[in-house]
Design an enzyme around this catalytic site. Structure first.
Site, PDB file in Angstrom:
ATOM      1  N   GLY A  27       0.822  -1.206   0.000  1.00 47.45           N
ATOM      2  CA  GLY A  27       0.000   0.000   0.000  1.00 47.45           C
ATOM      3  C   GLY A  27       0.856   1.254   0.000  1.00 47.45           C
ATOM      4  O   GLY A  27       0.389   2.343   0.335  1.00 47.45           O
ATOM      5  N   THR A  28       2.131   1.100  -0.387  1.00 51.03           N
ATOM      6  CA  THR A  28       3.103   2.195  -0.348  1.00 51.03           C
ATOM      7  C   THR A  28       2.665   3.395  -1.185  1.00 51.03           C
ATOM      8  O   THR A  28       2.726   4.535  -0.723  1.00 51.03           O
ATOM      9  CB  THR A  28       4.468   1.702  -0.897  1.00 51.03           C
ATOM     10  OG1 THR A  28       4.716   0.389  -0.410  1.00 51.03           O
ATOM     11  CG2 THR A  28       5.580   2.629  -0.506  1.00 51.03           C
ATOM     12  N   HIS A  85      12.055   1.049   1.418  1.00 49.63           N
ATOM     13  CA  HIS A  85      11.671  -0.340   1.698  1.00 49.63           C
ATOM     14  C   HIS A  85      12.728  -1.001   2.589  1.00 49.63           C
ATOM     15  O   HIS A  85      12.659  -2.200   2.851  1.00 49.63           O
ATOM     16  CB  HIS A  85      11.590  -1.140   0.394  1.00 49.63           C
ATOM     17  CG  HIS A  85      10.367  -0.877  -0.436  1.00 49.63           C
ATOM     18  ND1 HIS A  85       9.111  -0.735   0.109  1.00 49.63           N
ATOM     19  CD2 HIS A  85      10.213  -0.755  -1.782  1.00 49.63           C
ATOM     20  CE1 HIS A  85       8.234  -0.535  -0.873  1.00 49.63           C
ATOM     21  NE2 HIS A  85       8.876  -0.532  -2.021  1.00 49.63           N
ATOM     22  N   SER A 115       0.290  -9.668  -4.689  1.00 55.03           N
ATOM     23  CA  SER A 115       0.644  -8.389  -5.307  1.00 55.03           C
ATOM     24  C   SER A 115       2.119  -8.372  -5.714  1.00 55.03           C
ATOM     25  O   SER A 115       2.472  -7.925  -6.807  1.00 55.03           O
ATOM     26  CB  SER A 115       0.346  -7.254  -4.316  1.00 55.03           C
ATOM     27  OG  SER A 115       0.502  -6.017  -4.937  1.00 55.03           O
ATOM     28  N   TYR A 174      -2.869  -1.696   6.063  1.00 55.27           N
ATOM     29  CA  TYR A 174      -3.575  -1.410   4.814  1.00 55.27           C
ATOM     30  C   TYR A 174      -5.080  -1.661   4.958  1.00 55.27           C
ATOM     31  O   TYR A 174      -5.908  -0.841   4.577  1.00 55.27           O
ATOM     32  CB  TYR A 174      -2.979  -2.293   3.716  1.00 55.27           C
ATOM     33  CG  TYR A 174      -3.593  -2.116   2.351  1.00 55.27           C
ATOM     34  CD1 TYR A 174      -3.279  -1.016   1.564  1.00 55.27           C
ATOM     35  CD2 TYR A 174      -4.470  -3.066   1.831  1.00 55.27           C
ATOM     36  CE1 TYR A 174      -3.826  -0.856   0.298  1.00 55.27           C
ATOM     37  CE2 TYR A 174      -5.018  -2.919   0.567  1.00 55.27           C
ATOM     38  CZ  TYR A 174      -4.696  -1.807  -0.193  1.00 55.27           C
ATOM     39  OH  TYR A 174      -5.245  -1.650  -1.439  1.00 55.27           O
ATOM     40  N   ARG A 240      -2.660  -2.068  -9.642  1.00 57.72           N
ATOM     41  CA  ARG A 240      -3.240  -3.300 -10.188  1.00 57.72           C
ATOM     42  C   ARG A 240      -4.701  -3.415  -9.774  1.00 57.72           C
ATOM     43  O   ARG A 240      -5.603  -3.100 -10.524  1.00 57.72           O
ATOM     44  CB  ARG A 240      -2.417  -4.522  -9.747  1.00 57.72           C
ATOM     45  CG  ARG A 240      -2.709  -5.785 -10.559  1.00 57.72           C
ATOM     46  CD  ARG A 240      -1.819  -6.934 -10.130  1.00 57.72           C
ATOM     47  NE  ARG A 240      -2.115  -7.388  -8.785  1.00 57.72           N
ATOM     48  CZ  ARG A 240      -3.026  -8.301  -8.472  1.00 57.72           C
ATOM     49  NH1 ARG A 240      -3.736  -8.881  -9.413  1.00 57.72           N
ATOM     50  NH2 ARG A 240      -3.230  -8.661  -7.223  1.00 57.72           N
ATOM     51  N   LYS A 241      -4.965  -3.834  -8.523  1.00 58.15           N
ATOM     52  CA  LYS A 241      -6.371  -3.994  -8.106  1.00 58.15           C
ATOM     53  C   LYS A 241      -6.684  -3.342  -6.760  1.00 58.15           C
ATOM     54  O   LYS A 241      -7.827  -2.992  -6.498  1.00 58.15           O
ATOM     55  CB  LYS A 241      -6.718  -5.487  -8.033  1.00 58.15           C
ATOM     56  CG  LYS A 241      -6.860  -6.129  -9.414  1.00 58.15           C
ATOM     57  CD  LYS A 241      -7.449  -7.516  -9.295  1.00 58.15           C
ATOM     58  CE  LYS A 241      -7.801  -8.079 -10.661  1.00 58.15           C
ATOM     59  NZ  LYS A 241      -8.276  -9.464 -10.563  1.00 58.15           N
TER      60      LYS A 241
END
Length: 279
Positions: A27-28, A85, A115, A174, A240-241
Site C-alpha cells: 500500500g506504499t 523499503h 501483489s 492497509y 493493479r487492483k
C-alpha cells in the site's frame, strides 16, 4: 546493495524529515500520496493543479535507496518526504538517531504475496528474465527470499521500534485504512504534526484528500497510465487492483495452511496480527 551501503554511510536525516516505510506491495503508493497531500495542503489548496495529478507518488516521495550514487536530487522543500523499503535495522544511523518521523504501512501477508508476485514478474520481464510460477515464488516468499528480506522480520523490525518510540514510528495496516480512511488520514496528519483544523474538517478538506488519493482516481490519471518511474518500470504497474482478500483466487489449501503456520510462528507473541479477509 551497493547503493544501500552508500546511503547508510552518507545520508544525513533532518529532524523534520518524514519517511514513508513499507515492505514492497503493502500500500506504499497510496500512503505516499496521502502523506504528500496532507503535508502540502496549504501550498496546493486548489485540487485542480495538484502535483498528484501530473506526477506519480513515487516521484513526489522518492525512495532514498534509489537516490545513490548522488546523481539524483533530494527534495529541496522541507519537510522532506522520502520513501524506503529498507528494513529498520539497516536504515542509516542518522535516521535512527534523529527525531524524524516514520510512517510504516503493512498488509496481510497473503495479499502482499499475490501483489508482489504480479509486480516482480513485471520487473523480471523488463530485465528479460523468465516469469516465476506462483509455486516457485511462494516457496521463495515462505523462505524469506525476496527483495528487502523476509517479510516477517521487516514488519517486526518497525513494529517493535514503534512500541519503544511511538512518537517516532506510526504503524498502519492497509486493511484498517481501507475500512476507515477518514480516521486514518486524520491520524497520520496528527502524527506528522500537521493536524486538520476544525474549519478544514467542516470544509471537507479531508474528503478531498481522500478522493484525490483514491486508487480509482490515481489509476485513471494519464501520468499513471503511461509514464516511467524507475529503470523503465512503468507507472501503471503500481496500480493493479488494490483489493483485500484477492489471494483466495490463487491459493491452494496447502498454501493457505503453510502461510498461516508461518505467520503464527513468526508473529506469535509480538502483538502484531492481521485479519485475513476474503474478497
Amino acid at each position: 546493495m551497493k547503493e544501500i551501503n552508500i546511503f547508510q554511510k552518507q545520508f544525513q536525516a533532518k529532524d523534520n524529515d518524514i519517511i514513508v516505510a513499507s515492505f514492497p506491495k503493502s500500500g506504499t503508493t497510496w500512503l505516499k500520496a496521502i502523506a504528500f497531500a496532507i503535508v502540502n495542503r496549504q501550498c496546493f489548496s486548489s485540487i485542480h493543479n495538484h502535483p498528484l495529478l501530473s506526477s506519480n507518488p513515487h516521484q513526489l516521495v522518492p525512495y532514498i535507496e534509489f537516490m545513490y550514487p548522488a546523481n539524483s536530487h533530494f527534495p529541496t522543500t522541507e519537510p522532506r518526504l522520502l520513501g524506503t523499503h529498507i528494513p529498520f535495522p539497516s536504515l542509516s544511523k542518522s535516521i535512527i538517531d534523529s527525531n524524524c518521523k516514520i510512517i510504516y504501512i503493512c498488509r496481510n501477508p497473503f495479499d502482499t504475496f499475490i501483489s508482489a508476485w504480479h509486480f516482480f514478474n513485471k520487473v523480471r520481464q523488463y530485465c528479460s528474465s523468465s516469469a516465476l510460477t506462483i509455486e516457485e515464488a511462494f516457496e521463495m516468499y515462505c523462505n524469506g527470499i525476496i527483495e528487502f528480506g523476509p517479510w516477517w522480520s521487516h514488519m517486526l523490525g518497525y513494529w517493535k521500534e514503534s512500541i519503544v518510540r511511538p512518537n517516532k514510528i506510526l504503524i498502519l495496516k492497509y486493511e484498517d485504512i481501507k475500512e476507515n480512511v477518514n480516521l486514518y488520514v486524520k491520524r497520520v496528519a496528527e502524527f506528522l504534526d500537521f493536524p486538520f483544523t476544525q474549519e478544514e474538517e467542516s470544509n471537507g478538506v479531508i474528503e478531498s484528500i481522500i478522493r484525490l488519493c483514491s486508487f480509482e482516481k490515481m489509476k485513471d490519471l494519464e501520468v499513471n497510465k503511461s509514464g516511467i518511474v524507475y529503470d523503465g518500470l512503468e507507472n501503471k504497474h503500481y496500480f493493479r487492483k488494490a483489493e483485500i482478500g484477492g489471494w483466495v483466487n490463487y491459493f491452494s489449501p496447502s498454501m493457505t495452511e503453510k502461510l498461516s503456520k508461518i505467520m503464527e510462528e513468526k508473529l506469535s507473541g509480538s502483538g502484531l496480527s492481521f485479519k485475513i479477509m476474503h474478497s
